[in-house]
Design a protein around this motif. Structure first.
Motif, PDB file in Angstrom:
ATOM      1  N   LEU B  72      -8.791  14.755  30.069  1.00  0.00           N
ATOM      2  CA  LEU B  72      -9.251  15.962  30.758  1.00  0.00           C
ATOM      3  C   LEU B  72      -8.226  16.415  31.793  1.00  0.00           C
ATOM      4  O   LEU B  72      -7.928  17.606  31.920  1.00  0.00           O
ATOM      5  CB  LEU B  72     -10.609  15.720  31.426  1.00  0.00           C
ATOM      6  N   GLU B  75      -5.457  18.011  29.944  1.00  0.00           N
ATOM      7  CA  GLU B  75      -5.885  19.320  29.441  1.00  0.00           C
ATOM      8  C   GLU B  75      -5.870  20.376  30.557  1.00  0.00           C
ATOM      9  O   GLU B  75      -5.609  21.558  30.313  1.00  0.00           O
ATOM     10  CB  GLU B  75      -7.308  19.174  28.863  1.00  0.00           C
ATOM     11  N   SER B  76      -6.145  19.916  31.784  1.00  0.00           N
ATOM     12  CA  SER B  76      -6.176  20.857  32.915  1.00  0.00           C
ATOM     13  C   SER B  76      -4.785  21.288  33.338  1.00  0.00           C
ATOM     14  O   SER B  76      -4.639  22.190  34.164  1.00  0.00           O
ATOM     15  CB  SER B  76      -6.884  20.222  34.108  1.00  0.00           C
ATOM     16  N   PHE B  82      -4.625  19.770  38.530  1.00  0.00           N
ATOM     17  CA  PHE B  82      -6.047  19.417  38.585  1.00  0.00           C
ATOM     18  C   PHE B  82      -6.530  19.332  40.030  1.00  0.00           C
ATOM     19  O   PHE B  82      -7.557  19.896  40.398  1.00  0.00           O
ATOM     20  CB  PHE B  82      -6.265  18.079  37.863  1.00  0.00           C
ATOM     21  N   MET B  83      -5.759  18.630  40.865  1.00  0.00           N
ATOM     22  CA  MET B  83      -6.206  18.418  42.247  1.00  0.00           C
ATOM     23  C   MET B  83      -5.529  19.348  43.241  1.00  0.00           C
ATOM     24  O   MET B  83      -5.753  19.226  44.442  1.00  0.00           O
ATOM     25  CB  MET B  83      -6.004  16.957  42.659  1.00  0.00           C
ATOM     26  N   ASN B  84      -4.728  20.289  42.719  1.00  0.00           N
ATOM     27  CA  ASN B  84      -4.037  21.253  43.575  1.00  0.00           C
ATOM     28  C   ASN B  84      -3.155  20.576  44.621  1.00  0.00           C
ATOM     29  O   ASN B  84      -3.202  20.891  45.805  1.00  0.00           O
ATOM     30  CB  ASN B  84      -5.047  22.194  44.255  1.00  0.00           C
TER      31      ASN B  84
END
Lengths: 372, 372
Positions: B72, B75-76, B82-84
């Motif tokens: 995941l 994929e992000s 994902f967590m910036n």
């Protein structure tokens, strides 16, 4: 001080835009106020709160009296300094909280004795005391102490409590001596037009710098809320800011603005945020839901808040599912920004003559879509 | 890529300053890394984290594999997106976590089978799998899978586990194929100088872009930590970043820097922050304590973090006492800023030839006071 300038009037409805001047800056209305019960908007720093466009925020006399106590807040330099919010702050009087949160011991014309929910000790709040507390807190706007009966009370009981609210207002006005703090009265009267009219006229007669309508959204049917919104404003002074207490749903804010209300507060943006629910247009997205696991878009790609600019629904889903407190903060932040954005869009629409009482500017078919 | 430039050497100790280059920016060393176990530094937004001066942060393969899963995250768009956190990220391999957090079922040369603490399902991690996970996560630095026996294990058991750690390192190196990700090996060997020397030399022989020393601060006496810090560096390559895992106390960071370590991580700033404990110089202030109720000064008036610039100890005391999550976030934020500030002061002191292994720049008597 506490001048309310009406800067434009809606050509379609009773809505208006205005500027409410306070010692700590101005509030452009219509405007939503985030709730910072214990001198903190839950999970959000003042820097983050500023970034949402928030102007005036609400804090609670009831909670702050119990913890940490108004004397400590005063000693710290007042509530603005204590919580690092240099913009306007309104303190609710505690009337609503006393009757909804505390185990009551005794209600009399003098005041209310109740058990402190924290330690079981007896606490007594009176109109005089509530005003003294708010003067110590140093908010820009203090609210009069009001008696809020349950919405299921019958007309006689509502009338009795209203008499008390009115006599308390008189005492609040006599006690309040603080030139850099405004006192607002609160209209009560439940669902009874006769009582609402009487209360609106009585409260207006004090010619205070602002006026609030309370006892709405306390469990009654939505039609009854609408009735109050539609009925009461005609008895309120035009040239004062009008605050509809405890309302934060978009539908009711629109309707209230269309009837000439200016200021709103509600715990829902933060309460729902803490449960993982995010506002999107007029929907509520439960980000715990599995359908958001792989949704790499922001909560709202048209939203400019820190959360939407930085994080995806999938990431927020991950945080919420794992009880990570950052998730609660980020969703609450977005929810507040969403309501501020909504009331700001209303302001623009009023000025642009495209405001309607079913305001839904996110719809591409809306004539006010440019305000979103 | 992954060049490590040594920019200055201390004239008094083995300390050095450097710049470690990664695909997502550079890390100026010595530097503390905050821990973001589940792709979140608990309670702190990436914007707030940036304001602390943090550069590289750590996240955990073990936790992210279990939730939300590396596929995941991939994929992000990878863990940074994902967590910036657009700056460097190091992922720990999960070795330490498997042995400290999970109920083990079976350890073999192939890998470790354990029960997922979340749902009781069996999970198998091997060196190959751990590398594949980290390649999917897309961190800048991946760590080799290591076997961490308890510090109470005897020399024979430590030696057995070390052989496994070394054979796993070989497998990790063979599996790792990602040019924009560095792989660091981990030196183990417990408190046994012979094993530490052997492990340091063996791990160094792979000529990886960086090298870590693990198995410290796992419950052993502080003298044993000091022994490892003093002894191991002489067997490590000079021209590679050296990462001392799990160390965040100022005393040990100073000593480690004096022995040529460059990078540190520790959960304490956030873990203690969540319990209301704030760093101040080399003290820990329990802000729950009644003595802070009326203390209107910031945690540290010389600190430039958002918390210290905006909030008093009294306010933080109020938040913590009332379980307000903003308190946890603000104290964690300060604690991270404090450790970043400490390692930044060390850098300045090294360049100014006033670094010592008992570095305490907050003391006005310190020759390095200007670095604070």
């Amino acid at each position: 001080m506490f001048e309310f300038e009406i800067t434009s009037n809606c050509s379609n409805t009773g809505a208006r835009t205005g500027i409410f001047h306070t010692p700590n800056g101005q509030v452009s209305t219509p405007k939503f106020m985030p709730v910072g019960t214990l001198a903190t908007v839950k999970g959000i720093s003042s820097k983050q709160l500023t970034s949402t466009g928030s102007e005036m925020i609400l804090s609670n006399t009831f909670h702050l009296h119990l913890q940490p106590g108004e004397k400590l807040v005063k000693e710290s330099g007042g509530i603005h300094k204590f919580m690092n919010w240099p913009k306007p702050i309104l303190t609710d009087s505690g009337g609503y909280q006393v009757f909804s949160l505390a185990k009551l011991n005794n209600i009399s014309d003098e005041g209310v004795e109740f058990k402190n929910p924290r330690d079981g000790n007896h606490v007594f709040l009176s109109p005089e005391k509530v005003i003294q507390i708010q003067m110590d807190l140093g908010s820009d706007v203090a609210m009069a102490f009001d008696h809020c009966p349950p919405h299921t009370a019958n007309e006689n009981d509502i009338e009795d409590s209203l008499q008390r609210t009115h006599s308390w207002l008189q005492k609040c006005v006599e006690t309040h001596k603080k030139s850099n703090q405004a006192l607002f009265g609160i209209v009560q009267g439940g669902k009874y037009p006769r009582l609402r009219e009487f209360s609106a006229k009585y409260t207006s007669s004090f010619d205070l710098p602002g006026i609030a309508v309370g006892g709405v959204s306390v469990g009654e049917a939505v039609e009854e809320i609408h009735n109050v919104i539609n009925y009461v404003p005609k008895f309120l002074p035009i040239n004062k800011p009008r605050y509809l207490m405890g309302i934060g749903s978009l539908r009711e804010i629109s309707l209230a603005v269309a009837n000439g209300f200016d200021i709103f507060d509600c715990v829902l943006p933060t309460r729902l945020g803490r449960h993982g629910t995010a506002f999107f247009n007029d929907e509520r997205l439960n980000l715990r839901n599995a359908r958001f696991k792989n949704d790499f878009s922001p909560i709202d790609k048209t939203c400019k808040c820190e959360t939407c600019k930085s994080y995806s629904r999938a990431y927020l889903h991950h945080l919420i599912r794992n009880d990570e407190i950052l998730g609660l903060s980020l969703i609450s932040l977005h929810n507040i920004a969403h309501l501020i954005r909504f009331t700001n869009a209303i302001s623009t629409a009023i000025r642009d003559n495209c405001f309607t009482n079913d305001f839904a500017p996110w719809k591409t078919s809306s004539i006010a879509h440019h305000t979103w």
